[in-house]
Scaffold this active site. Sequence first.
Site, PDB file in Angstrom:
ATOM      1  CB  CYS A  34      -5.088  -3.393 -10.024  1.00  0.00           C
ATOM      2  SG  CYS A  34      -5.169  -2.492  -8.477  1.00  0.00           S
TER       3      CYS A  34
ATOM      4  CG  HIS B  47      -3.565  -0.942 -13.011  1.00  0.00           C
ATOM      5  ND1 HIS B  47      -4.767  -0.350 -12.691  1.00  0.00           N
ATOM      6  CD2 HIS B  47      -2.873  -1.058 -11.845  1.00  0.00           C
ATOM      7  CE1 HIS B  47      -4.798  -0.128 -11.383  1.00  0.00           C
ATOM      8  NE2 HIS B  47      -3.663  -0.537 -10.857  1.00  0.00           N
TER       9      HIS B  47
ATOM     10  CG  ASN C 210      -4.556   2.185  -8.486  1.00  0.00           C
ATOM     11  OD1 ASN C 210      -5.519   1.580  -8.956  1.00  0.00           O
ATOM     12  ND2 ASN C 210      -3.454   1.568  -8.105  1.00  0.00           N
TER      13      ASN C 210
HETATM   14  N1  COA Z   1       2.837  12.559   2.011  1.00  0.00           N
HETATM   15  C1  COA Z   1       4.023  12.908   2.517  1.00  0.00           C
HETATM   16  N2  COA Z   1       4.936  12.012   2.918  1.00  0.00           N
HETATM   17  C2  COA Z   1       4.629  10.711   2.775  1.00  0.00           C
HETATM   18  C3  COA Z   1       3.396  10.280   2.269  1.00  0.00           C
HETATM   19  C4  COA Z   1       2.484  11.263   1.875  1.00  0.00           C
HETATM   20  N3  COA Z   1       1.276  10.959   1.353  1.00  0.00           N
HETATM   21  N4  COA Z   1       3.379   8.928   2.255  1.00  0.00           N
HETATM   22  C5  COA Z   1       4.558   8.535   2.755  1.00  0.00           C
HETATM   23  N5  COA Z   1       5.318   9.604   3.083  1.00  0.00           N
HETATM   24  C6  COA Z   1       6.657   9.630   3.655  1.00  0.00           C
HETATM   25  C7  COA Z   1       7.011   8.364   4.414  1.00  0.00           C
HETATM   26  O1  COA Z   1       6.505   8.402   5.726  1.00  0.00           O
HETATM   27  C8  COA Z   1       8.519   8.383   4.365  1.00  0.00           C
HETATM   28  O2  COA Z   1       8.989   9.281   5.352  1.00  0.00           O
HETATM   29  P1  COA Z   1      10.337   8.952   6.186  1.00  0.00           P
HETATM   30  O3  COA Z   1      11.411   8.895   5.154  1.00  0.00           O
HETATM   31  O4  COA Z   1      10.407  10.098   7.110  1.00  0.00           O
HETATM   32  O5  COA Z   1      10.078   7.627   6.813  1.00  0.00           O
HETATM   33  C9  COA Z   1       8.815   9.012   3.008  1.00  0.00           C
HETATM   34  O6  COA Z   1       7.617   9.705   2.610  1.00  0.00           O
HETATM   35  C10 COA Z   1       9.193   7.988   1.949  1.00  0.00           C
HETATM   36  O7  COA Z   1       8.231   6.939   2.010  1.00  0.00           O
HETATM   37  P2  COA Z   1       8.258   5.736   0.995  1.00  0.00           P
HETATM   38  O8  COA Z   1       7.108   4.827   1.285  1.00  0.00           O
HETATM   39  O9  COA Z   1       9.623   5.132   0.977  1.00  0.00           O
HETATM   40  O10 COA Z   1       7.991   6.554  -0.354  1.00  0.00           O
HETATM   41  P3  COA Z   1       8.124   6.082  -1.834  1.00  0.00           P
HETATM   42  O11 COA Z   1       9.102   6.895  -2.534  1.00  0.00           O
HETATM   43  O12 COA Z   1       8.256   4.591  -1.947  1.00  0.00           O
HETATM   44  O13 COA Z   1       6.679   6.470  -2.397  1.00  0.00           O
HETATM   45  C11 COA Z   1       4.626   5.358  -2.964  1.00  0.00           C
HETATM   46  C12 COA Z   1       5.512   5.871  -1.843  1.00  0.00           C
HETATM   47  C13 COA Z   1       3.452   4.651  -2.317  1.00  0.00           C
HETATM   48  C14 COA Z   1       4.126   6.551  -3.763  1.00  0.00           C
HETATM   49  C15 COA Z   1       5.447   4.408  -3.874  1.00  0.00           C
HETATM   50  O14 COA Z   1       6.098   3.430  -3.103  1.00  0.00           O
HETATM   51  C16 COA Z   1       4.600   3.747  -4.906  1.00  0.00           C
HETATM   52  O15 COA Z   1       4.173   4.346  -5.834  1.00  0.00           O
HETATM   53  N6  COA Z   1       4.351   2.410  -4.767  1.00  0.00           N
HETATM   54  C17 COA Z   1       3.476   1.686  -5.638  1.00  0.00           C
HETATM   55  C18 COA Z   1       2.056   1.846  -5.149  1.00  0.00           C
HETATM   56  C19 COA Z   1       1.023   1.360  -6.135  1.00  0.00           C
HETATM   57  O16 COA Z   1       1.036   1.725  -7.262  1.00  0.00           O
HETATM   58  N7  COA Z   1       0.127   0.485  -5.631  1.00  0.00           N
HETATM   59  C20 COA Z   1      -0.933  -0.054  -6.372  1.00  0.00           C
HETATM   60  C21 COA Z   1      -0.464  -1.100  -7.324  1.00  0.00           C
HETATM   61  S1  COA Z   1      -1.798  -1.772  -8.190  1.00  0.00           S
END
Ligand code: COA
Length: 324
Positions: A112, A251, A281
């Site tokens: 990215c 980004h 993204n």
């Molecule tokens: N829909 C519904 N539930 C979802 C889901 C979706 N698409 N994806 C994950 N979950 C669930 C998980 O299974 C978890 O359930 P559990 O508590 O029963 O285990 C719960 O939601 C929380 O998951 P978690 O991964 O801890 O969520 P989060 O608050 O960290 O949000 C992201 C997930 C990916 C949105 C967040 O971590 C994020 O934005 N990370 C950065 C990603 C990014 O920008 N990457 C590119 C960088 S260049």
Amino acid sequence: MGTAILGTGAYLPERVMTNQDLEKIIDTSDEWIQTRTGIRTRCIGGKGEETYLLAARAAVSALEMAGVSAVDIDLIVVATISSHMLMPSCACFVQKEIGASKAFAYDINAACSGFVYALDLADKYIQADPGKKILVIGAEALSSRTNWEDRNTCIIFGDGAGAVVLGAVEGDRGVIGARLFSDGNLWSLLHMHTAPSCNPELLQSASPGVHIVMEGREVFKYAVKAMEEAILALLEQEQVALDAVSLVVPHQANVRILNKLVERLGIGAEKVFINVQKYGNTSAASIPIALDEANRASRIQAGDIVLLCSFGGGFTWGAALIRW
Ligand code: COA
């Protein structure tokens, strides 16, 4: 003499995938996706929208704005992690497609952060040889590199391309400076394998498939901290005050990362350009797409200082300052 952006362009695939569309293929909800990421829709490439064709259309649009002909381009750099072939490069296909007959062309992979890395590279070429005209493109078809059964990742990414034409100008317009960073120790938190090796000695024990794998929570923490550090290091290096920046074009990872960054830096939210809600993204393409949208909406005026910042797999991160 400065390295100025002479024109910007972007191309987004026609097909729009909504969160409601995703609800039909994985266990998720529009509410969950919007709350956690701010994303509402993303564009998904179809036939005739391979990565190089997205890139070529963005390039043609940037060339038109710049008033530069493709045959006058000396170098094409495409930042991508989702070219339709491993060889030749996406940039060579763009060169063929737009008829940039005298240009040499290659890709770079900084995930990215690819556009910011490529911009810095092009600036240095032009500083060394001010006669050069360079196309820098960020282009991705991440829909081809997404595991559509993994709800942690498939909700986040989208396809698209953005491009800029760079050339030397007199005066103080142009790239002011950049700061780039990498940390390969953290590769496993955000990565993508290649196809299985043809050499049995080099086979991975279990090929997980050619798609993005991500530890979302860890990536989130690092992304905010790294972009903040890169921005502060760059402002210090160039002796530019944060108040002097007219617009931040980051980004487009997700709205929560960007809100956290805004909070930590203490800048007004109105100074940060965000369009991730529409396109998701798009990795290396996100900054040039946003830059083009901001430029065409007159959010950037001549003389403005624009700050770019990025974070991605590698990890890679960085920031760049441009006087428009
Ligand atoms: N829909 C519904 N539930 C979802 C889901 C979706 N698409 N994806 C994950 N979950 C669930 C998980 O299974 C978890 O359930 P559990 O508590 O029963 O285990 C719960 O939601 C929380 O998951 P978690 O991964 O801890 O969520 P989060 O608050 O960290 O949000 C992201 C997930 C990916 C949105 C967040 O971590 C994020 O934005 N990370 C950065 C990603 C990014 O920008 N990457 C590119 C960088 S260049």
